[in-house]
Design a protein around this motif. Structure first.
Motif, mmCIF file in Angstrom:
data_model
loop_
_atom_site.group_PDB
_atom_site.id
_atom_site.type_symbol
_atom_site.label_atom_id
_atom_site.label_comp_id
_atom_site.label_asym_id
_atom_site.label_seq_id
_atom_site.Cartn_x
_atom_site.Cartn_y
_atom_site.Cartn_z
ATOM 1 N N LEU A 272 -20.831 -5.223 -27.141
ATOM 2 C CA LEU A 272 -21.542 -4.612 -26.051
ATOM 3 C C LEU A 272 -22.417 -5.370 -25.158
ATOM 4 C CD1 LEU A 272 -21.682 -0.902 -27.719
ATOM 5 C CD2 LEU A 272 -19.991 -1.776 -25.719
ATOM 6 N N MET A 273 -23.353 -5.924 -26.020
ATOM 7 C CA MET A 273 -24.463 -6.624 -25.421
ATOM 8 C C MET A 273 -24.024 -8.045 -24.563
ATOM 9 S SD MET A 273 -27.617 -6.813 -28.073
ATOM 10 C CE MET A 273 -28.420 -8.014 -27.189
ATOM 11 N N ALA A 274 -22.918 -8.724 -25.018
ATOM 12 C CA ALA A 274 -22.132 -9.806 -24.516
ATOM 13 C C ALA A 274 -21.800 -9.475 -23.094
ATOM 14 C CB ALA A 274 -21.171 -10.371 -25.196
ATOM 15 N N ALA A 275 -20.944 -8.015 -23.156
ATOM 16 C CA ALA A 275 -20.290 -7.651 -21.954
ATOM 17 C C ALA A 275 -21.413 -7.173 -20.704
ATOM 18 C CB ALA A 275 -19.387 -6.513 -22.285
ATOM 19 N N ALA A 276 -22.448 -6.456 -21.197
ATOM 20 C CA ALA A 276 -23.658 -5.920 -20.373
ATOM 21 C C ALA A 276 -24.265 -7.033 -19.811
ATOM 22 C CB ALA A 276 -24.332 -4.857 -20.946
ATOM 23 N N LEU A 277 -24.868 -7.933 -20.320
ATOM 24 C CA LEU A 277 -25.616 -9.143 -20.085
ATOM 25 C C LEU A 277 -24.737 -10.472 -19.614
ATOM 26 C CD1 LEU A 277 -28.185 -8.660 -22.998
ATOM 27 C CD2 LEU A 277 -28.395 -7.927 -20.667
ATOM 28 N N ASP A 278 -23.416 -10.234 -19.427
ATOM 29 C CA ASP A 278 -22.594 -11.401 -19.231
ATOM 30 C C ASP A 278 -22.962 -12.816 -19.900
ATOM 31 O OD1 ASP A 278 -20.725 -12.295 -17.744
ATOM 32 O OD2 ASP A 278 -21.809 -13.278 -16.126
ATOM 33 N N LEU A 279 -22.905 -12.494 -21.306
ATOM 34 C CA LEU A 279 -23.143 -13.480 -22.374
ATOM 35 C C LEU A 279 -21.817 -14.039 -22.718
ATOM 36 C CD1 LEU A 279 -25.946 -12.000 -24.528
ATOM 37 C CD2 LEU A 279 -26.377 -13.681 -22.482
ATOM 38 N N GLU A 280 -21.752 -15.489 -23.107
ATOM 39 C CA GLU A 280 -20.499 -15.720 -23.759
ATOM 40 C C GLU A 280 -20.720 -15.685 -25.395
ATOM 41 O OE1 GLU A 280 -19.716 -19.889 -23.415
ATOM 42 O OE2 GLU A 280 -20.478 -20.024 -21.150
ATOM 43 N N MET A 281 -19.621 -15.307 -25.957
ATOM 44 C CA MET A 281 -19.416 -14.776 -27.253
ATOM 45 C C MET A 281 -18.391 -15.920 -28.008
ATOM 46 S SD MET A 281 -18.936 -11.107 -29.049
ATOM 47 C CE MET A 281 -17.096 -11.027 -28.777
ATOM 48 N N HIS A 282 -18.802 -16.263 -29.050
ATOM 49 C CA HIS A 282 -17.944 -17.290 -29.772
ATOM 50 C C HIS A 282 -17.907 -16.699 -31.126
ATOM 51 C CE1 HIS A 282 -18.276 -20.103 -26.546
ATOM 52 N NE2 HIS A 282 -19.275 -19.881 -26.572
ATOM 53 N N CYS A 283 -16.610 -16.670 -31.820
ATOM 54 C CA CYS A 283 -16.384 -16.454 -33.116
ATOM 55 C C CYS A 283 -16.407 -17.908 -33.896
ATOM 56 C CB CYS A 283 -15.010 -15.694 -33.291
ATOM 57 S SG CYS A 283 -15.215 -14.068 -32.404
ATOM 58 N N VAL A 284 -16.915 -17.905 -34.970
ATOM 59 C CA VAL A 284 -17.139 -19.259 -35.689
ATOM 60 C C VAL A 284 -17.065 -18.888 -36.967
ATOM 61 C CG1 VAL A 284 -18.558 -21.436 -36.352
ATOM 62 C CG2 VAL A 284 -18.638 -20.144 -34.067
ATOM 63 N N ASP A 285 -16.074 -19.697 -37.804
ATOM 64 C CA ASP A 285 -15.850 -19.815 -39.116
ATOM 65 C C ASP A 285 -16.528 -21.096 -39.731
ATOM 66 O OD1 ASP A 285 -15.141 -19.131 -41.611
ATOM 67 O OD2 ASP A 285 -13.231 -19.654 -41.553
ATOM 68 N N PHE A 286 -17.496 -20.949 -40.651
ATOM 69 C CA PHE A 286 -17.967 -22.234 -41.205
ATOM 70 C C PHE A 286 -16.781 -22.843 -42.251
ATOM 71 C CE2 PHE A 286 -22.096 -19.594 -40.976
ATOM 72 C CZ PHE A 286 -22.531 -20.399 -39.954
ATOM 73 N N SER A 287 -16.848 -24.125 -42.136
ATOM 74 C CA SER A 287 -15.933 -24.721 -42.861
ATOM 75 C C SER A 287 -16.337 -25.356 -44.347
ATOM 76 C CB SER A 287 -15.447 -26.325 -42.295
ATOM 77 O OG SER A 287 -14.684 -26.986 -42.997
ATOM 78 N N GLN A 288 -15.838 -25.066 -45.292
ATOM 79 C CA GLN A 288 -16.303 -25.447 -46.891
ATOM 80 C C GLN A 288 -17.633 -24.616 -47.019
ATOM 81 O OE1 GLN A 288 -15.891 -29.620 -47.548
ATOM 82 N NE2 GLN A 288 -13.803 -29.402 -47.267
ATOM 83 N N ALA A 289 -17.822 -23.450 -46.536
ATOM 84 C CA ALA A 289 -19.007 -22.787 -46.369
ATOM 85 C C ALA A 289 -19.808 -22.805 -47.797
ATOM 86 C CB ALA A 289 -18.992 -21.201 -45.935
#
Length: 195
Positions: free
Chosen positions: A82-99
């Motif tokens: 909701l914050m990303a939509a309201a504040l026009d922020l970019e959002m990225h989903c990241v999965d750590f490799s070999q976490a």
């Protein structure tokens, strides 16, 4: 592939050789193989192999101290979206490799027990050799906890602060180094990053 994986484990100081006499308790290990597929045509994209410890054989107090790893509530993800939509922020989903193998036992508030694994089946090794695990492996009960505290220590070293409502949500205000506010939420090794 096995030789490459083995060299990587020792190069990153994740395992070290020991003889049977130097061990306390030894747990089994195995390789876990997973084939990743392209979504469009289901063709094989890559083969992922990781070394896992038989965590189901471990007992609390002997092989590990605690397993709880803070994760954000389900509402935290919704609020960030909701914050990303309201504040026009970019959002990225990241999965750590070999976490988990990037995590560190040293940052845990409690001292983790030493543990050893026997070589997985098919791993050519002399008799009587076991490996001491110097950092978390997949299937170890405390691996997720170790990853959280490693990530938390790194985030704080980079100028992030924990959110007041969640232990695994961090915020960094804009400054000369980063001109935008950055918010990050981590659910074990899956993250949402807003900027």
């Amino acid at each position: 592939m096995e030789g490459l994986f083995r060299r990587g484990c020792f190069k990153k100081h994740r395992l070290c050789y020991l003889t049977v006499e130097q061990r306390k308790s030894v747990y089994g290990s195995s390789f876990h193989h997973k084939i990743k597929h392209y979504a469009e045509n289901c063709m094989a994209k890559s083969l992922k192999t990781c070394l896992v410890v038989m965590g189901n054989q471990m007992k609390k107090g002997e092989a590990y101290v605690d397993t709880f790893a803070p994760v954000p509530r389900s509402t935290a993800g919704s609020i960030l979206m909701l914050m990303a939509a309201a504040l026009d922020l970019e959002m990225h989903c990241v999965d750590f490799s070999q976490a988990f193998i990037q995590a560190d036992w040293a940052v845990l508030p409690e001292k983790e027990q030493q543990f050893f694994i026997s070589p997985p089946s098919g791993w050519k090794q002399e008799d009587g050799v076991v490996y001491e695990c110097l950092s978390p492996l997949y299937s170890h009960p405390a691996s997720a906890r170790s990853l959280h505290f490693t990530l938390d220590a790194w985030m704080k070293s980079e100028g992030f602060t924990q959110s007041g409502f969640e232990d695994s949500v961090w915020i960094r205000e804009a400054d000369a180094r980063l001109p935008h506010r950055v918010l990050m939420s981590a659910h074990i090794d899956d993250t949402l990053i807003l900027c």
